[in-house]
Write a protein that holds these residues in place. Structure first.
Motif, PDB file in Angstrom:
ATOM      1  N   UNK A 195       1.434  -1.423  -0.235  1.00  6.10           N
ATOM      2  CA  UNK A 195      -0.195   0.023  -0.158  1.00  6.10           C
ATOM      3  C   UNK A 195       0.683   1.285   0.227  1.00  6.10           C
ATOM      4  N   UNK A 196       2.161   0.811   0.211  1.00  3.38           N
ATOM      5  CA  UNK A 196       2.856   1.758   0.272  1.00  3.38           C
ATOM      6  C   UNK A 196       3.892   2.429  -0.311  1.00  3.38           C
ATOM      7  N   UNK A 224      11.740   2.050 -11.619  1.00  4.22           N
ATOM      8  CA  UNK A 224      12.283   3.174 -10.821  1.00  4.22           C
ATOM      9  C   UNK A 224      10.974   2.666  -9.188  1.00  4.22           C
ATOM     10  N   UNK A 225      11.431   2.926  -8.510  1.00  3.94           N
ATOM     11  CA  UNK A 225      10.337   2.739  -7.032  1.00  3.94           C
ATOM     12  C   UNK A 225      10.466   3.908  -6.405  1.00  3.94           C
ATOM     13  N   UNK A 226       8.879   3.928  -6.072  1.00  3.41           N
ATOM     14  CA  UNK A 226       8.353   4.829  -5.479  1.00  3.41           C
ATOM     15  C   UNK A 226       8.045   4.096  -3.405  1.00  3.41           C
ATOM     16  N   UNK A 249       7.879  11.898 -13.693  1.00  2.00           N
ATOM     17  CA  UNK A 249       6.462  12.885 -12.476  1.00  2.00           C
ATOM     18  C   UNK A 249       4.757  13.140 -12.784  1.00  2.00           C
ATOM     19  N   UNK A 250       4.876  12.312 -13.694  1.00  4.22           N
ATOM     20  CA  UNK A 250       3.614  12.714 -14.554  1.00  4.22           C
ATOM     21  C   UNK A 250       2.480  11.043 -13.566  1.00  4.22           C
ATOM     22  N   UNK A 251       3.083  10.257 -13.690  1.00  5.98           N
ATOM     23  CA  UNK A 251       3.159   9.038 -12.829  1.00  5.98           C
ATOM     24  C   UNK A 251       2.993   9.350 -10.775  1.00  5.98           C
ATOM     25  N   UNK A 253       0.426   9.245  -7.442  1.00  4.35           N
ATOM     26  CA  UNK A 253       0.545   7.839  -6.295  1.00  4.35           C
ATOM     27  C   UNK A 253       0.773   9.345  -4.820  1.00  4.35           C
ATOM     28  N   UNK A 254       1.046  10.206  -4.908  1.00  2.46           N
ATOM     29  CA  UNK A 254       1.427  10.845  -3.588  1.00  2.46           C
ATOM     30  C   UNK A 254       1.412  12.373  -3.868  1.00  2.46           C
TER      31      UNK A 254
END
Length: 262
Positions: A16-17, A32-34, A54-56, A60-61
Motif C-alpha cells: 500500500x505504500x 524505478x520505485x516510489x 513525474x506524471x506518475x 501516487x502521492x
C-alpha cells in the motif's frame, strides 16, 4: 489497490505504500520505485527520460519527493530534472554535474532509441536526447539512513558497476533495491572501462550478508526476486574468486538466477 493506465509507464503496486514504475516498452526494461512514508516519499531512480515519470508520481502521492540515485547512468536519471531534491553517492557527484564518464553521447542516443516496442511520446527526440546534468541536493555515503516517517532506508555503497553505485535497504519492509548490482535475465555489466570487477564482487558479497531481506528489486528485467537468490550470490562470489575469474576479459559467468559479465 491503485490502478493507473498510462501510455508509456506500467505501474505495479507492491504494497500500500510501495510502487514500481516500469518502462517495459524499451529493451532495458527499467524499473524505478516510489516508497511512501508518513512525511516524505522516496523515488529510487527516475527512468529513461523518454517520458516524464513525474506524471506518475503526482498520481501516487502529494508528499515531497526525495530522489535517491542508485547510480549515474543515463537510463536511471532520465527525469531527474523534474524533481527538486536529488541525492547521489559522493563518488558520482562529478558524473551528475559534468556528465557520465567514457560514454559518448552518440552511443547513449543509439541505445535509448533502439528496440522500442510501443509508441513513444511526441516529445521524445533521440537525435537531441541528452542525459540530465546538474548539481545534487546532497551526497550519500555508505551507512547513511534516510527517514521518511515510519520508514527508514539504509544506504549501502556497492561499487563495481559504477564507482558510486548504491543499494538501498528498506528496513520496515525488508525490500532490497539493488539497481544494476543484481537482477536476472541479462548479465550484470562489469566489462566496460568505468566498471571494476573486483569491487563488483565485493559488493555482491556485501549485499549477500544483509539480514532480514524479504524481496530483491533490481533496476531491470523481472520485477521482484526471491531473497533466496542472495544464497546463490554468496556461492557465486566464492566460485568466481576460487577460479580466478574476477578480472576483465573472462566473459559471461552464469549462476542460478543471475549472471555476470567481466
Amino acid at each position: 489497490m491503485v490502478n493507473i493506465t498510462d501510455s508509456w509507464f506500467t505501474v505495479k503496486q507492491i504494497d500500500n505504500k510501495t510502487f514500481a514504475i516500469s518502462e517495459f516498452g524499451h529493451w532495458e526494461k527499467v524499473h524505478s520505485f516510489l516508497l511512501i512514508g508518513e512525511e516524505k516519499a522516496v523515488l529510487i531512480d527516475t527512468g529513461l527520460g523518454i517520458d516524464n515519470i513525474q506524471r506518475i508520481t503526482d498520481q501516487l502521492t502529494s508528499l515531497p519527493i526525495i530522489v535517491l540515485t542508485t547510480h549515474v547512468h543515463w537510463d536511471h536519471i532520465g527525469s531527474h530534472g523534474e524533481f527538486k531534491n536529488i541525492y547521489v553517492h559522493k563518488d558520482e557527484e562529478d558524473w551528475l554535474i559534468n556528465g557520465i564518464k567514457k560514454l559518448p553521447i552518440e552511443q547513449i542516443r543509439k541505445d535509448v532509441s533502439r528496440d522500442i516496442t510501443i509508441p513513444t511520446p511526441e516529445t521524445f527526440t533521440p537525435d537531441t536526447y541528452k542525459p540530465f546534468q546538474g548539481n545534487p541536493t546532497g551526497l550519500l555515503n555508505d551507512g547513511d539512513e534516510i527517514e521518511i516517517g515510519s520508514r527508514k532506508l539504509t544506504i549501502y555503497h556497492t561499487p563495481g558497476h559504477s564507482p558510486g553505485h548504491i543499494s538501498i535497504f528498506d528496513n520496515s519492509k525488508g525490500y532490497l533495491f539493488t539497481g544494476d548490482l543484481l537482477y536476472d535475465e541479462t548479465p550484470i555489466y562489469a566489462f566496460f572501462p568505468t566498471t571494476n570487477p573486483v569491487e563488483l564482487v565485493q559488493s555482491l558479497e556485501k549485499i549477500s550478508n544483509i539480514p532480514n531481506v524479504t524481496k530483491i528489486y533490481g533496476g531491470h528485467n523481472t520485477l521482484g526476486l526471491d531473497s533466496v537468490l542472495l544464497k546463490e550470490v554468496k556461492n557465486a562470489v566464492k566460485e568466481l574468486r576460487e577460479q580466478d575469474l574476477v578480472r576483465f576479459g573472462t566473459g559471461i559467468h552464469k549462476f542460478k538466477g543471475f549472471s555476470v559479465q567481466f
